[in-house]
Motif scaffolding. Structure first.
Motif, short mmCIF file in Angstrom:
data_model
loop_
_atom_site.label_atom_id
_atom_site.label_comp_id
_atom_site.label_asym_id
_atom_site.label_seq_id
_atom_site.Cartn_x
_atom_site.Cartn_y
_atom_site.Cartn_z
N ILE A 84 0.81 -1.21 0.00
CA ILE A 84 0.00 0.00 0.00
C ILE A 84 0.85 1.27 0.00
CG2 ILE A 84 -2.01 -1.07 1.06
CD1 ILE A 84 -1.12 0.09 3.72
N HIS A 85 0.26 2.35 -0.53
CA HIS A 85 0.97 3.63 -0.53
C HIS A 85 0.16 4.72 0.15
CE1 HIS A 85 -1.27 5.51 -3.92
NE2 HIS A 85 -1.37 4.29 -4.34
N LYS A 86 -1.10 4.44 0.53
CA LYS A 86 -1.91 5.43 1.23
C LYS A 86 -2.91 4.72 2.14
CE LYS A 86 -5.21 9.15 0.31
NZ LYS A 86 -5.94 9.87 -0.75
N ALA A 87 -3.08 5.26 3.33
CA ALA A 87 -4.07 4.76 4.27
C ALA A 87 -4.83 5.95 4.83
CB ALA A 87 -3.41 3.98 5.41
N THR B 189 -4.84 10.90 7.34
CA THR B 189 -4.32 10.30 6.11
C THR B 189 -2.84 10.05 6.26
OG1 THR B 189 -5.97 11.51 4.81
CG2 THR B 189 -4.09 10.62 3.61
N LEU B 190 -2.42 8.87 5.87
CA LEU B 190 -1.01 8.48 5.92
C LEU B 190 -0.57 8.19 4.50
CD1 LEU B 190 1.54 7.67 7.48
CD2 LEU B 190 0.52 5.42 7.84
N THR B 191 0.35 9.00 4.00
CA THR B 191 0.88 8.77 2.66
C THR B 191 2.36 8.45 2.76
OG1 THR B 191 1.20 11.14 2.39
CG2 THR B 191 -0.79 10.21 1.45
N GLY C 106 6.91 1.40 10.61
CA GLY C 106 7.28 2.60 11.35
C GLY C 106 6.64 3.89 10.85
N ASN C 107 6.04 3.88 9.65
CA ASN C 107 5.33 5.08 9.17
C ASN C 107 4.13 5.34 10.06
OD1 ASN C 107 5.79 4.35 5.64
ND2 ASN C 107 7.10 5.54 6.98
#
Length: 109
Positions: A43-46, A68-70, A87-88
């Protein structure tokens, strides 16, 4: 990868509230369908919308906040855009948090 992002509800009351609770909604993921680790999409975005229900001296207070986590740049991407790795994380002003805890082998470090 899918399943590696968790949402944690914050503890800071919504604007105007004196008390109450946050509830995490479903975590929505955007993946690369052609990039997988052990058969699971990377994945690249949550994104997650958190809902608040509380009160103040005037009555009920409701609200929501979307976190939003990108992904940022990573050393190994196979020519694709950024991917989320172990870790992001990201959080809003209320403490609502999205965190990546990767269990697959696609890690940086």
């Amino acid at each position: 990868m899918k399943g590696d992002v968790t949402a944690t509800a914050g503890t800071v009351p919504y604007t105007g509230a004196t008390s109450g609770d946050w509830t995490a909604g479903a975590v929505e993921l955007t993946s690369y369908p052609v990039l997988t680790v052990a058969g699971t999409d990377v994945i690249h975005k949550a994104e997650c919308t958190f809902s608040f229900l509380g009160k103040n001296s005037g009555g009920a207070v409701t609200g929501s906040s979307t976190v939003t986590l990108t992904a940022g740049a990573q050393p190994l991407q196979g020519g694709l855009s950024n991917v989320l790795v172990d870790g992001n994380w990201n959080k809003d002003a209320y403490g609502n948090t999205l965190n990546v805890s990767a269990t697959g082998v696609l890690r940086t470090g």
